[in-house]
Design an enzyme around this catalytic site. Structure first.
Site, PDB file in Angstrom:
ATOM      1  N   THR A 100      36.242  41.907  43.086  1.00  0.00           N
ATOM      2  CA  THR A 100      36.673  43.286  43.265  1.00  0.00           C
ATOM      3  C   THR A 100      36.955  43.887  41.899  1.00  0.00           C
ATOM      4  OG1 THR A 100      37.574  42.879  45.443  1.00  0.00           O
ATOM      5  CG2 THR A 100      38.594  44.672  44.194  1.00  0.00           C
TER       6      THR A 100
ATOM      7  N   HIS B 224      33.186  37.504  54.348  1.00  0.00           N
ATOM      8  CA  HIS B 224      34.362  37.042  53.579  1.00  0.00           C
ATOM      9  C   HIS B 224      35.431  36.560  54.552  1.00  0.00           C
ATOM     10  CE1 HIS B 224      37.247  36.493  50.557  1.00  0.00           C
ATOM     11  NE2 HIS B 224      37.432  37.722  50.123  1.00  0.00           N
TER      12      HIS B 224
ATOM     13  N   ASN C 114      47.706  35.930  49.874  1.00  0.00           N
ATOM     14  CA  ASN C 114      47.950  36.864  50.978  1.00  0.00           C
ATOM     15  C   ASN C 114      48.708  36.212  52.134  1.00  0.00           C
ATOM     16  OD1 ASN C 114      46.970  39.354  50.072  1.00  0.00           O
ATOM     17  ND2 ASN C 114      44.854  38.840  50.589  1.00  0.00           N
TER      18      ASN C 114
END
Ligand SMILES: Cc1cc2nc3c(=O)[nH]c(=O)nc-3n(C[C@H](O)[C@H](O)[C@H](O)COP(=O)(O)O)c2cc1C
Length: 357
Positions: free
Chosen positions: A24, A173, A233
């Site tokens: 990203t 993903h 996360n």
């Protein structure tokens, strides 16, 4: 060295065994791939395969600022341009489809979009937004079965349109705590229906989606990225049925004959060690192409990954600051270190302005 030899991946031939890892970079103003991104990927097309930055198949999946999408005609046009630039340099390109799920903030989403996840469990901490700075993560809405079906449809539409635009394939993903991983992991999935609970249920969303993607674009155009033992996360790194779950996934993905399984290894970035040799476990069951890597900075380190049983070696951060990385590795040229401050900033600084040799 094998690492610089060609490799057959399904129906395409890669010019070497080096894969540029998905990263990203937040340069997609209005979530649209642009000419600057095309130049960035073109500069890096000495890789055998480029896997693009996480790209959302849906307005609901745009969790981060300035990540690209693949759900409007303009976005698909942008990807078409990128594919042609990369192909002109004799490389191949898969778009990584990343739906952020609960890893999201309302200001990053377009009007009408919403934050959805398998269960209504909020991520801890904060996320950056362009308009309001750091914001707490949103409490996600637990997806209804209709939303599960709709979201799968969005992926399929993106995959179909990307391939029609010349992209070689898509990577689903299912790693690092984004939507598909949120289904796999017991920390984020407490559903009581057939998409939660047992490991077979938790893998259902991913396996259904993989089958539908294959139906749309063909098995040799579909890869899956996973991150066993990952904790990013708020994922739970270890749980009782982890090995059973990934073994089952490897067996099911083998039956589906997908192009590859891509296994994240973030130990070089401070992630916890793997308590088992999960890469070998998955490879022995899947038997097809495995991509792994992480923390590779030399030809020897790339070769060592292949010697350990991976079929292709992925390289992330060194690709940010060394556009013609393969040439540098081949010639043992010292790599330029990337500047972290510009990983996610808009503009060409720290993006397309690293010197080539
Ligand atoms: C700036 C940056 C952005 C990343 N974005 C993604 C992403 O969009 N999707 C993904 O699967 N992994 C992402 N990663 C992880 C990389 O693909 C890779 O696994 C990681 O950088 C480790 O490889 P390395 O040690 O060669 O850098 C990102 C990593 C970095 C440094």
């Amino acid at each position: 060295m094998k690492v610089f030899q060609p490799y057959s991946l399904g129906s395409i031939t890669l010019k070497n065994h080096i894969v540029m890892a998905p990263m990203t970079r937040s340069r997609a103003i209005k979530n649209t791939p642009n000419d600057m991104m095309a130049l960035y990927y073109e500069q890096r097309s000495d890789a055998g395969l480029i896997i693009t930055e996480g790209t959302s198949p849906s307005p609901n999946g745009l969790g981060y600022a300035r990540i690209p999408g693949a759900f409007t005609d303009t976005q698909i046009e942008g990807w078409k341009n990128i594919a042609s630039k990369v192909h002109n340099k004799d490389s191949k390109i898969f778009v990584q489809l990343m739906h952020c799920g609960r890893a999201s903030a309302a200001p990053n989403l377009p009007e009408g979009a919403k934050v959805i996840a398998p269960s209504s469990i909020q991520l801890s901490g904060e996320i950056y937004t362009d308009t309001a700075g750091l914001q707490p993560y949103v409490i996600p809405e637990a997806m209804s079965k209709d939303e599960i079906q709709n979201t799968q449809k969005e992926y399929i539409e993106s995959a179909t349109n990307l391939v029609a635009a010349g992209i070689d394939g898509v990577e689903l993903h299912s790693a690092n705590g984004y939507l598909l991983d949120q289904f796999l992991n017991p920390a984020s999935n407490v559903r009581k229906d057939e998409y939660g609970g047992s490991y077979k249920n938790r893998t259902r969303f991913l396996l259904e989606l993989t089958q539908k993607t294959i139906d749309a674009i063909g098995a040799n155009r579909v890869g899956v990225r996973i991150s066993p033992y990952g904790v990013f996360n708020d994922m739970q790194g270890e749980y009782d049925d982890l090995i059973e779950m990934y073994s089952y996934l490897a067996a099911e993905l083998a039956k589906l004959n997908i192009a590859y399984i891509h296994i994240v290894d973030h130990r070089g970035m401070g992630a916890p060690d793997f308590p088992t040799d999960i890469v070998t476990t998955i490879k022995e069951i899947f038997k097809g192409t495995i991509i792994t890597g992480g923390n590779i900075n030399t030809e020897k380190e790339a070769q060592a990954i292949l010697d350990k049983g991976s079929d292709l070696a992925y390289i992330g951060r060194p690709y940010i600051s060394n556009p013609n990385l393969v040439t540098k590795l081949k010639n043992n040229i010292t790599l330029t270190q990337p500047t972290m401050d510009t990983f996610y900033t808009p503009g060409e600084v720290g993006y397309t302005d690293y010197a080539s040799i």
